[in-house]
Design a protein around this motif. Structure first.
Motif, PDB file in Angstrom:
ATOM      1  N   LEU A 354       0.834  -1.201   0.000  1.00  0.00           N
ATOM      2  CA  LEU A 354       0.000   0.000   0.000  1.00  0.00           C
ATOM      3  C   LEU A 354       0.867   1.249   0.000  1.00  0.00           C
ATOM      4  CD1 LEU A 354      -2.784  -1.014   2.546  1.00  0.00           C
ATOM      5  CD2 LEU A 354      -2.432  -1.735   0.178  1.00  0.00           C
ATOM      6  N   ASP A 355       1.957   1.209   0.768  1.00  0.00           N
ATOM      7  CA  ASP A 355       2.883   2.345   0.768  1.00  0.00           C
ATOM      8  C   ASP A 355       3.491   2.552  -0.619  1.00  0.00           C
ATOM      9  OD1 ASP A 355       2.539   3.015   3.443  1.00  0.00           O
ATOM     10  OD2 ASP A 355       4.172   1.723   4.125  1.00  0.00           O
ATOM     11  N   ALA A 356       3.756   1.465  -1.315  1.00  0.00           N
ATOM     12  CA  ALA A 356       4.299   1.569  -2.674  1.00  0.00           C
ATOM     13  C   ALA A 356       3.318   2.300  -3.580  1.00  0.00           C
ATOM     14  CB  ALA A 356       4.602   0.177  -3.220  1.00  0.00           C
ATOM     15  N   LEU A 357       2.058   1.911  -3.502  1.00  0.00           N
ATOM     16  CA  LEU A 357       1.042   2.565  -4.328  1.00  0.00           C
ATOM     17  C   LEU A 357       0.897   4.032  -3.947  1.00  0.00           C
ATOM     18  CD1 LEU A 357      -1.708  -0.230  -4.290  1.00  0.00           C
ATOM     19  CD2 LEU A 357      -0.207   0.361  -6.207  1.00  0.00           C
ATOM     20  N   GLY A 358       0.810   4.300  -2.673  1.00  0.00           N
ATOM     21  CA  GLY A 358       0.599   5.667  -2.211  1.00  0.00           C
ATOM     22  C   GLY A 358       1.730   6.603  -2.546  1.00  0.00           C
ATOM     23  N   SER A 359       2.937   6.074  -2.615  1.00  0.00           N
ATOM     24  CA  SER A 359       4.106   6.911  -2.903  1.00  0.00           C
ATOM     25  C   SER A 359       4.408   7.033  -4.385  1.00  0.00           C
ATOM     26  CB  SER A 359       5.333   6.342  -2.177  1.00  0.00           C
ATOM     27  OG  SER A 359       5.639   5.048  -2.668  1.00  0.00           O
ATOM     28  N   GLY A 360       3.608   6.377  -5.209  1.00  0.00           N
ATOM     29  CA  GLY A 360       3.830   6.464  -6.649  1.00  0.00           C
ATOM     30  C   GLY A 360       4.947   5.568  -7.147  1.00  0.00           C
ATOM     31  N   ARG A 361       5.400   4.618  -6.296  1.00  0.00           N
ATOM     32  CA  ARG A 361       6.386   3.636  -6.762  1.00  0.00           C
ATOM     33  C   ARG A 361       5.657   2.555  -7.566  1.00  0.00           C
ATOM     34  NH1 ARG A 361      10.197   6.846  -6.532  1.00  0.00           N
ATOM     35  NH2 ARG A 361       8.346   8.169  -6.584  1.00  0.00           N
ATOM     36  N   ILE A 362       6.383   1.834  -8.379  1.00  0.00           N
ATOM     37  CA  ILE A 362       5.790   0.752  -9.161  1.00  0.00           C
ATOM     38  C   ILE A 362       5.698  -0.490  -8.283  1.00  0.00           C
ATOM     39  CG2 ILE A 362       6.008  -0.693 -11.217  1.00  0.00           C
ATOM     40  CD1 ILE A 362       7.809   1.564 -12.373  1.00  0.00           C
ATOM     41  N   LEU A 363       4.507  -1.043  -8.148  1.00  0.00           N
ATOM     42  CA  LEU A 363       4.312  -2.226  -7.328  1.00  0.00           C
ATOM     43  C   LEU A 363       4.383  -3.481  -8.185  1.00  0.00           C
ATOM     44  CD1 LEU A 363       3.581  -3.686  -4.693  1.00  0.00           C
ATOM     45  CD2 LEU A 363       1.160  -3.328  -5.271  1.00  0.00           C
ATOM     46  N   LEU A 364       5.260  -4.417  -7.764  1.00  0.00           N
ATOM     47  CA  LEU A 364       5.330  -5.742  -8.346  1.00  0.00           C
ATOM     48  C   LEU A 364       4.954  -6.723  -7.247  1.00  0.00           C
ATOM     49  CD1 LEU A 364       7.690  -3.892  -9.653  1.00  0.00           C
ATOM     50  CD2 LEU A 364       8.622  -6.041 -10.490  1.00  0.00           C
ATOM     51  N   CYS A 365       3.956  -7.552  -7.469  1.00  0.00           N
ATOM     52  CA  CYS A 365       3.560  -8.503  -6.427  1.00  0.00           C
ATOM     53  C   CYS A 365       3.082  -9.799  -7.037  1.00  0.00           C
ATOM     54  CB  CYS A 365       2.481  -7.909  -5.520  1.00  0.00           C
ATOM     55  SG  CYS A 365       0.883  -7.610  -6.310  1.00  0.00           S
ATOM     56  N   THR A 366       3.077 -10.846  -6.222  1.00  0.00           N
ATOM     57  CA  THR A 366       2.582 -12.140  -6.664  1.00  0.00           C
ATOM     58  C   THR A 366       1.054 -12.161  -6.639  1.00  0.00           C
ATOM     59  OG1 THR A 366       2.761 -12.937  -4.393  1.00  0.00           O
ATOM     60  CG2 THR A 366       4.631 -13.367  -5.848  1.00  0.00           C
ATOM     61  N   ARG A 367       0.493 -13.074  -7.381  1.00  0.00           N
ATOM     62  CA  ARG A 367      -0.970 -13.219  -7.404  1.00  0.00           C
ATOM     63  C   ARG A 367      -1.495 -13.635  -6.040  1.00  0.00           C
ATOM     64  NH1 ARG A 367      -4.254 -11.258 -11.081  1.00  0.00           N
ATOM     65  NH2 ARG A 367      -2.953 -12.123 -12.761  1.00  0.00           N
ATOM     66  N   THR A 368      -0.669 -14.278  -5.235  1.00  0.00           N
ATOM     67  CA  THR A 368      -1.081 -14.727  -3.910  1.00  0.00           C
ATOM     68  C   THR A 368      -0.978 -13.624  -2.859  1.00  0.00           C
ATOM     69  OG1 THR A 368       1.166 -15.611  -3.639  1.00  0.00           O
ATOM     70  CG2 THR A 368      -0.560 -17.157  -4.297  1.00  0.00           C
ATOM     71  N   THR A 369      -0.647 -12.424  -3.278  1.00  0.00           N
ATOM     72  CA  THR A 369      -0.661 -11.247  -2.404  1.00  0.00           C
ATOM     73  C   THR A 369      -2.003 -10.546  -2.571  1.00  0.00           C
ATOM     74  OG1 THR A 369       1.729 -10.974  -2.601  1.00  0.00           O
ATOM     75  CG2 THR A 369       0.472  -9.052  -1.900  1.00  0.00           C
ATOM     76  N   GLY A 370      -2.683 -10.267  -1.466  1.00  0.00           N
ATOM     77  CA  GLY A 370      -4.037  -9.712  -1.548  1.00  0.00           C
ATOM     78  C   GLY A 370      -4.142  -8.424  -2.337  1.00  0.00           C
ATOM     79  N   THR A 371      -3.087  -7.616  -2.357  1.00  0.00           N
ATOM     80  CA  THR A 371      -3.113  -6.335  -3.070  1.00  0.00           C
ATOM     81  C   THR A 371      -3.277  -6.525  -4.564  1.00  0.00           C
ATOM     82  OG1 THR A 371      -1.428  -5.764  -1.420  1.00  0.00           O
ATOM     83  CG2 THR A 371      -2.001  -4.061  -3.014  1.00  0.00           C
ATOM     84  N   SER A 372      -2.944  -7.708  -5.070  1.00  0.00           N
ATOM     85  CA  SER A 372      -3.046  -7.944  -6.517  1.00  0.00           C
ATOM     86  C   SER A 372      -4.468  -7.757  -7.035  1.00  0.00           C
ATOM     87  CB  SER A 372      -2.548  -9.347  -6.862  1.00  0.00           C
ATOM     88  OG  SER A 372      -3.378 -10.341  -6.280  1.00  0.00           O
ATOM     89  N   SER A 373      -5.458  -7.942  -6.149  1.00  0.00           N
ATOM     90  CA  SER A 373      -6.854  -7.803  -6.593  1.00  0.00           C
ATOM     91  C   SER A 373      -7.265  -6.348  -6.795  1.00  0.00           C
ATOM     92  CB  SER A 373      -7.794  -8.472  -5.585  1.00  0.00           C
ATOM     93  OG  SER A 373      -7.716  -7.830  -4.322  1.00  0.00           O
ATOM     94  N   PHE A 374      -6.411  -5.415  -6.378  1.00  0.00           N
ATOM     95  CA  PHE A 374      -6.743  -3.998  -6.510  1.00  0.00           C
ATOM     96  C   PHE A 374      -6.050  -3.331  -7.702  1.00  0.00           C
ATOM     97  CE2 PHE A 374      -7.577  -4.965  -2.094  1.00  0.00           C
ATOM     98  CZ  PHE A 374      -8.735  -4.245  -1.817  1.00  0.00           C
ATOM     99  N   ILE A 375      -5.050  -3.983  -8.264  1.00  0.00           N
ATOM    100  CA  ILE A 375      -4.309  -3.356  -9.360  1.00  0.00           C
ATOM    101  C   ILE A 375      -4.545  -4.106 -10.666  1.00  0.00           C
ATOM    102  CG2 ILE A 375      -2.540  -2.452  -7.811  1.00  0.00           C
ATOM    103  CD1 ILE A 375      -0.672  -4.680  -8.721  1.00  0.00           C
ATOM    104  N   THR A 376      -4.279  -3.424 -11.758  1.00  0.00           N
ATOM    105  CA  THR A 376      -4.394  -4.010 -13.092  1.00  0.00           C
ATOM    106  C   THR A 376      -2.998  -4.167 -13.678  1.00  0.00           C
ATOM    107  OG1 THR A 376      -6.536  -2.944 -13.439  1.00  0.00           O
ATOM    108  CG2 THR A 376      -5.372  -3.722 -15.402  1.00  0.00           C
ATOM    109  N   HIS A 377      -2.696  -5.371 -14.110  1.00  0.00           N
ATOM    110  CA  HIS A 377      -1.354  -5.667 -14.607  1.00  0.00           C
ATOM    111  C   HIS A 377      -0.997  -4.769 -15.792  1.00  0.00           C
ATOM    112  CE1 HIS A 377       2.205  -8.112 -15.424  1.00  0.00           C
ATOM    113  NE2 HIS A 377       1.867  -8.088 -16.705  1.00  0.00           N
ATOM    114  N   GLY A 378       0.167  -4.127 -15.679  1.00  0.00           N
ATOM    115  CA  GLY A 378       0.653  -3.268 -16.749  1.00  0.00           C
ATOM    116  C   GLY A 378       0.028  -1.896 -16.783  1.00  0.00           C
ATOM    117  N   VAL A 379      -0.961  -1.655 -15.894  1.00  0.00           N
ATOM    118  CA  VAL A 379      -1.648  -0.358 -15.858  1.00  0.00           C
ATOM    119  C   VAL A 379      -1.343   0.376 -14.556  1.00  0.00           C
ATOM    120  CG1 VAL A 379      -3.883   0.818 -15.901  1.00  0.00           C
ATOM    121  CG2 VAL A 379      -3.488  -1.172 -17.372  1.00  0.00           C
ATOM    122  N   SER A 380      -1.589  -0.291 -13.415  1.00  0.00           N
ATOM    123  CA  SER A 380      -1.334   0.324 -12.109  1.00  0.00           C
ATOM    124  C   SER A 380      -0.337  -0.479 -11.283  1.00  0.00           C
ATOM    125  CB  SER A 380      -2.645   0.488 -11.334  1.00  0.00           C
ATOM    126  OG  SER A 380      -3.367  -0.735 -11.297  1.00  0.00           O
ATOM    127  N   GLY A 381       0.284  -1.463 -11.895  1.00  0.00           N
ATOM    128  CA  GLY A 381       1.271  -2.291 -11.233  1.00  0.00           C
ATOM    129  C   GLY A 381       1.557  -3.512 -12.085  1.00  0.00           C
TER     130      GLY A 381
END
Length: 446
Positions: A354-381
Motif C-alpha cells: 500500500l505504501d508503494a502505491l501511495g508513494s507512486g512507486r511501481i508495485l510488483l507482487c505475486t498473485r497470492t498477495t491480496g493487493t493484486s486484486s486492486f491493481i491491473t497488470h501493466g496499468v497500475s502495477g
C-alpha cells in the motif's frame, strides 16, 4: 493503566476489606510457593493492585517517565511508558493488544488505530509482550504502552487493565489467548491479518476455534483471510487498511537510460518469498541483471533461511541484504526506489504494498498477495501469475522493458491508493464499528 473514566466503567477503587482479603489470600498462596514463584506472584499481584487502584496508571507513581522492572532470574519483563490521557468528559478508554511492536505490518496497524483513536479524543493503552520501534512512536502519539512479557499467557495484569477499559482490540490471530481471557469482561474486537497462520491455527486447535465466539466482532484485513474464518463464524467482515501517504521528497520515476532500483521489505521468512526473488534474479540474463539493483530489508525471523539467502546473494552483485529499518529510514528507502517487489507466497494485504502505491512507486507482487486484486497488470502495477521464481523473473523483465511507462503506472497506482486505502476512510470506518463518539479531524503529518 491509562486513563479509565469512571463514567464509562464501574468505580475501580479497591476497598479496605478487599485489600485485606487479598493480602490474606496472597499470604496463604505464598506459603505454598517456592522463592522463585513467590517473587513472581508477588510482583504481579502488586502491579495488579496498582493498576486497579489508580485510574491514571501506575506510571504516575514511578519516579521517571519510563519505568522498568526487569528480573532476569524469573524471565519477567514489565515496563510502563506513560502516555497523554485525554481530559475530555466523553473520552472512552480503549485497550489494544499487539503481539509485538516491531516495524512489521501488524504493529503498524496498531499504531495507525491508536493515532486515529487518540485524534478522536479517546484514551488508548497498548499492551505487548515485546518492546520495539513502534513503542516510542505510540507514546509520542499519546498512548500509554505496557510491555508485559506474559501478555499473551493469561496475564493478570492484562485482565486487570481490561476490567477498567471500555473496549478492547486484539490484533492478529496470535492474540487468541487474550481474546479468550477478556472477551467476557468487555466488548472485544479481534482484527485478523494472516492467511496461512489463521488456516493452520483454526484447523488444528479447537480452542482457537471456540475463541472466535468470545469476540464481539471479528474483522479481517482482506477477503482471503475472512473466508478462512467464516468456516467457523459467518459474520466476519473485512476492514480494509488505511494509511498516511508516504510522499516526502519522492523523486520522479525515470523514463529512460536508468537502472531499475527495486526494494524488498519484509521479515526474512519463507512466507515472504525472498528466496523466490533471489532465484528470479539469478534466472535473468546478464542483459537484464545489468539494468537492475535490488535491496532487501527486514528482521531475521528464520536464521537458517536467512543464512541461505546470504549465500545466494553473495554471487549476485546486483543484490544487497540489510537489516530492519526504523520508520523514517524505511520511508527514505521506499522513496529512493523505483519499484517495490512483494514476492510473498501468501500475504493478506502487506502494508508495504500500500505504501508503494501511495508513494507512486511501481508495485510488483505475486498473485497470492491480496493487493493484486486492486491493481491491473501493466496499468497500475505488475502481477506475477504465481508465487514462483519464473513468474517473478517475467515481471522483472517486463518492468525493465516498459521503462517509458513507469511514471504513468506509478501515477495510476497512487489513484488506486486514494480510492481504496486512505486514512480518512479507515478512521471513519474504525470509529463507526467501535460505536465511539467521533471527533476525529485527521492526524497531523509526522
Amino acid at each position: 493503566m491509562g486513563d479509565f473514566p469512571v463514567q464509562h466503567r464501574k468505580q475501580t477503587t479497591i476497598s479496605v476489606a478487599l485489600l485485606e482479603k487479598s493480602r490474606r489470600d496472597a499470604a496463604r498462596n505464598l506459603a505454598r510457593m517456592s522463592y522463585r514463584g513467590a517473587a513472581l506472584h508477588f510482583l504481579r499481584f502488586f502491579l495488579s493492585l496498582l493498576g486497579r487502584r489508580f485510574s491514571n496508571g501506575i506510571a504516575k507513581l514511578l519516579p521517571t517517565n519510563t519505568s522498568e522492572l526487569l528480573f532476569d532470574k524469573f524471565a519477567v519483563v514489565l515496563s510502563v511508558f506513560a502516555g497523554s490521557p485525554s481530559t475530555s468528559p466523553g473520552a472512552s478508554s480503549v485497550l489494544i493488544v499487539s503481539h509485538d511492536l516491531s516495524t512489521s505490518g501488524a504493529p503498524k496497524i496498531v499504531y495507525e488505530m491508536a493515532r486515529i483513536l487518540i485524534a478522536a479524543d479517546h484514551n488508548v493503552t497498548v499492551v505487548s509482550p515485546l518492546d520495539g520501534p513502534f513503542r516510542p512512536l505510540l507514546q509520542q502519539a499519546g498512548a500509554t504502552v505496557v510491555i508485559d512479557s506474559e501478555a499473551l499467557e493469561g496475564s493478570a495484569l492484562v485482565k486487570n487493565i481490561a476490567s477498567a477499559a471500555d473496549l478492547a482490540i486484539c490484533n492478529t490471530i496470535v492474540t487468541h489467548s487474550v481474546v479468550k481471557l477478556i472477551g467476557s469482561l468487555l466488548p472485544t474486537f479481534w482484527y485478523l491479518h494472516e492467511i496461512s497462520l489463521v488456516r493452520d491455527l483454526l484447523d488444528r486447535d479447537p480452542d482457537v476455534r471456540a475463541t472466535l465466539h468470545s469476540a464481539k466482532q471479528i474483522w479481517a484485513g482482506s477477503e482471503p483471510s475472512a473466508e478462512l474464518v467464516r468456516r467457523y463464524r459467518s459474520d466476519v467482515d473485512v476492514l480494509g487498511y488505511g494509511l498516511e501517504q508516504i510522499v516526502g521528497h519522492a523523486r520522479p520515476l525515470p523514463t529512460k537510460n536508468s537502472r531499475l532500483n527495486v526494494a524488498v521489505f519484509g521479515s526474512f521468512e519463507p512466507r515472504k518469498g525472498q528466496d523466490l526473488a533471489l532465484e528470479a534474479i539469478s534466472a535473468l540474463t546478464t542483459h537484464y541483471r545489468s539494468q537492475l539493483r535490488v535491496k532487501f530489508f527486514g528482521r531475521i525471523l528464520f536464521k537458517d533461511f536467512y543464512q541461505d539467502l546470504v549465500k545466494r546473494a553473495a554471487v549476485l552483485p546486483e543484490v544487497e541484504l540489510h537489516g530492519e529499518l526504523a520508520q523514517d529510514a524505511y520511508a527514505s528507502e521506499l522513496l529512493a526506489a523505483d519499484a517495490i517487489l512483494v514476492s510473498s507466497r501468501d500475504d493478506t494485504l502487506p502494508l508495504v504494498s500500500l505504501d508503494a502505491l501511495g508513494s507512486g512507486r511501481i508495485l510488483l507482487c505475486t498473485r497470492t498477495t491480496g493487493t493484486s486484486s486492486f491493481i491491473t497488470h501493466g496499468v497500475s502495477g505488475f502481477i506475477a501469475d504465481s508465487a514462483d521464481a519464473a513468474s517473478i523473473a517475467t515481471v522483472l523483465r517486463e518492468v525493465i522493458d516498459h521503462r517509458s511507462m513507469w511514471q504513468k503506472i506509478g501515477a495510476a497506482g497512487q489513484e488506486v491508493f486514494l480510492r481504496n486505502f486512505s486514512r480518512a476512510a479507515f478512521a471513519k470506518e474504525l470509529i463507526s464499528r467501535l460505536s465511539l463518539s467521533d471527533s476525529y479531524s485527521g492526524v497531523a503529518e509526522t
